[in-house]
Design an enzyme around this catalytic site. Structure first.
Site, PDB file in Angstrom:
ATOM      1  N   SER A 224      75.546  39.850 151.280  1.00  0.00           N
ATOM      2  CA  SER A 224      76.672  39.255 151.996  1.00  0.00           C
ATOM      3  C   SER A 224      77.512  38.381 151.055  1.00  0.00           C
ATOM      4  O   SER A 224      78.003  38.868 150.041  1.00  0.00           O
ATOM      5  CB  SER A 224      76.159  38.458 153.199  1.00  0.00           C
ATOM      6  OG  SER A 224      77.212  38.115 154.056  1.00  0.00           O
ATOM      7  N   ASP A 314      77.737  47.555 160.220  1.00  0.00           N
ATOM      8  CA  ASP A 314      78.259  46.367 159.538  1.00  0.00           C
ATOM      9  C   ASP A 314      79.778  46.433 159.464  1.00  0.00           C
ATOM     10  O   ASP A 314      80.343  47.435 159.012  1.00  0.00           O
ATOM     11  CB  ASP A 314      77.652  46.294 158.133  1.00  0.00           C
ATOM     12  CG  ASP A 314      78.063  45.051 157.367  1.00  0.00           C
ATOM     13  OD1 ASP A 314      78.761  44.194 157.927  1.00  0.00           O
ATOM     14  OD2 ASP A 314      77.679  44.945 156.184  1.00  0.00           O
ATOM     15  N   HIS A 346      74.793  44.071 159.864  1.00  0.00           N
ATOM     16  CA  HIS A 346      74.911  43.317 158.618  1.00  0.00           C
ATOM     17  C   HIS A 346      73.594  42.638 158.230  1.00  0.00           C
ATOM     18  O   HIS A 346      72.975  41.951 159.030  1.00  0.00           O
ATOM     19  CB  HIS A 346      76.019  42.269 158.786  1.00  0.00           C
ATOM     20  CG  HIS A 346      76.409  41.567 157.535  1.00  0.00           C
ATOM     21  ND1 HIS A 346      76.877  42.224 156.415  1.00  0.00           N
ATOM     22  CD2 HIS A 346      76.407  40.240 157.214  1.00  0.00           C
ATOM     23  CE1 HIS A 346      77.163  41.354 155.473  1.00  0.00           C
ATOM     24  NE2 HIS A 346      76.867  40.143 155.924  1.00  0.00           N
TER      25      HIS A 346
END
Length: 372
Positions: A224, A314, A346
């Site tokens: 991320s 995601d 995600h």
């Protein structure tokens, strides 16, 4: 005759009786006056009493900088008018030490005592029959640049398993976060951690690195926001490594790419989040967040091996695909691999560490760190 009788009566009346009669007459007169005033003035509803400090209107709350929110970045963090920061998740910490499930050891180190920059270092279980040198993994945690740390259960558990499976010496960086420290502080901290790792892999106080780490097999990785950091300290700050692993990385831009949402509200929400973490210093199309919009970025990518992991559900998936496509079209001479997990969102692998899908993805990441 009548007057004489009244005068005689009064003159014969005791003094105390005269005073009592006068008091009664005065009380009767006052009662009559009050009654008249009531009919004249109080026939309508009385006015509310005055106050030097009137109460606020219904449903209103007095302004208090301690409780008034300046920016609500839920479910991650809230920033209050007085500068107070309330983190809503990712605040729990666990101690370093021996992980009995994997045999991995970990310890915390200080990189810069002035700024508080530090890291958690991991060492896989050693083979006592021979000395080994392991790849070095410099890892950057996610959390939207505002939450989490290497010391949280989420990342400590993930690194223990990854270090065990990949057989790497890992340095998990505790960079400073927004909003106390706006971007680019996280990038600068992470680059300093990179230089510390390189220096200690050659010689230095951290013997796990120089004794067991192989600097020729240095990898940068992150998930991320951490994936964004790993990319940027290589392309924008000049870090050099053999490989780059971007796990569901965070990138965005003004215009949709691929099958990204075109909903203006959803896109604006993500733009506002970026504006918050960098304190409006960089636009949503700046190369730090949208490298796909600046092809020259790829020329500064020192790594010859790139891994991109994606999750089907995601919202950043299309950016990951565009990243790999842009990299290949740029003339970059390295090898790029892409791994996608179906039906997951995600960074699912952080929270479903033992699930079948997460185990498979972990094996792929470990293979990348060993075969490249």
């Amino acid at each position: 005759m009548g007057k004489n009788k009244l005068s005689n009566l009064l003159s014969s009346t005791p003094l105390y009786a005269k005073l009592l009669i006068s008091a009664l007459l005065l009380a009767a007169l006052i009662l009559i006056l009050i009654t008249q005033l009531h009919h004249w003035h109080f026939g309508r509803s009385p006015a509310a009493p005055l106050s030097a400090h009137p109460a606020p209107p219904p449903h209103a709350t007095p302004y208090d900088p301690n409780t008034t929110i300046q920016f609500d970045f839920s479910p991650y963090v809230r920033l209050y008018k007085n500068g107070r920061v309330e983190r809503l998740s990712g605040t729990e910490i666990v101690s370093a030490g021996l992980d009995t499930a994997t045999g991995v050891k970990s310890k915390d180190v200080i990189i810069n005592s002035t700024t508080g920059l530090g890291a958690r270092v991991y060492l896989p279980k050693l083979n006592t029959s021979k000395e080994e040198k392991f790849p070095i993994l410099l890892y950057f945690h996610g959390g939207a640049f505002v939450i989490e740390s290497p010391f949280s259960p989420t990342y400590h558990d993930y690194l223990n398993v990854l270090v065990s499976k990949a057989r790497v010496v890992a340095v998990s960086v505790n960079y400073r976060r927004a909003p106390e420290y706006w971007l680019p502080v996280a990038y600068r901290d992470s680059f300093k951690a990179y230089k510390w790792t390189v220096r200690n892999s050659k010689s230095g106080s951290e013997k796990w690195l120089y004794k067991y780490g192989d600097l020729n097999r240095l990898f940068l990785a992150g998930d991320s926001a951490g994936g964004n950091i790993a990319h940027n300290i290589m392309t924008m700050y000049g870090a050099k490594a053999k490989g780059l692993a971007l796990l569901n990385p965070y990138f965005w831009g003004k215009k949709p790419v691929g099958m990204e949402t075109t909903d203006p509200k959803e896109r604006r929400k993500l733009e506002v989040a970026w504006e918050f973490v960098c304190n409006n210093r960089y636009s949503i199309d700046h190369p730090l967040v949208n490298p796909m919009g600046s092809p020259s970025v790829w020329k500064r990518l020192s790594s010859q091996h790139v891994l991109m992991t994606l999750s089907e559900l995601d919202e950043f998936k299309e950016r990951g695909k565009a990243y790999v496509e842009g990299l290949k079209k740029s003339g970059w001479k390295g090898e790029a691999k892409m791994y996608e997990t179906k039906g997951e969102g995600h960074v699912y692998f952080l929270y479903q560490l033992k699930s079948e899908k997460a185990v498979k993805e972990m094996a792929f990441v470990a293979s990348f760190l060993n075969s490249s």
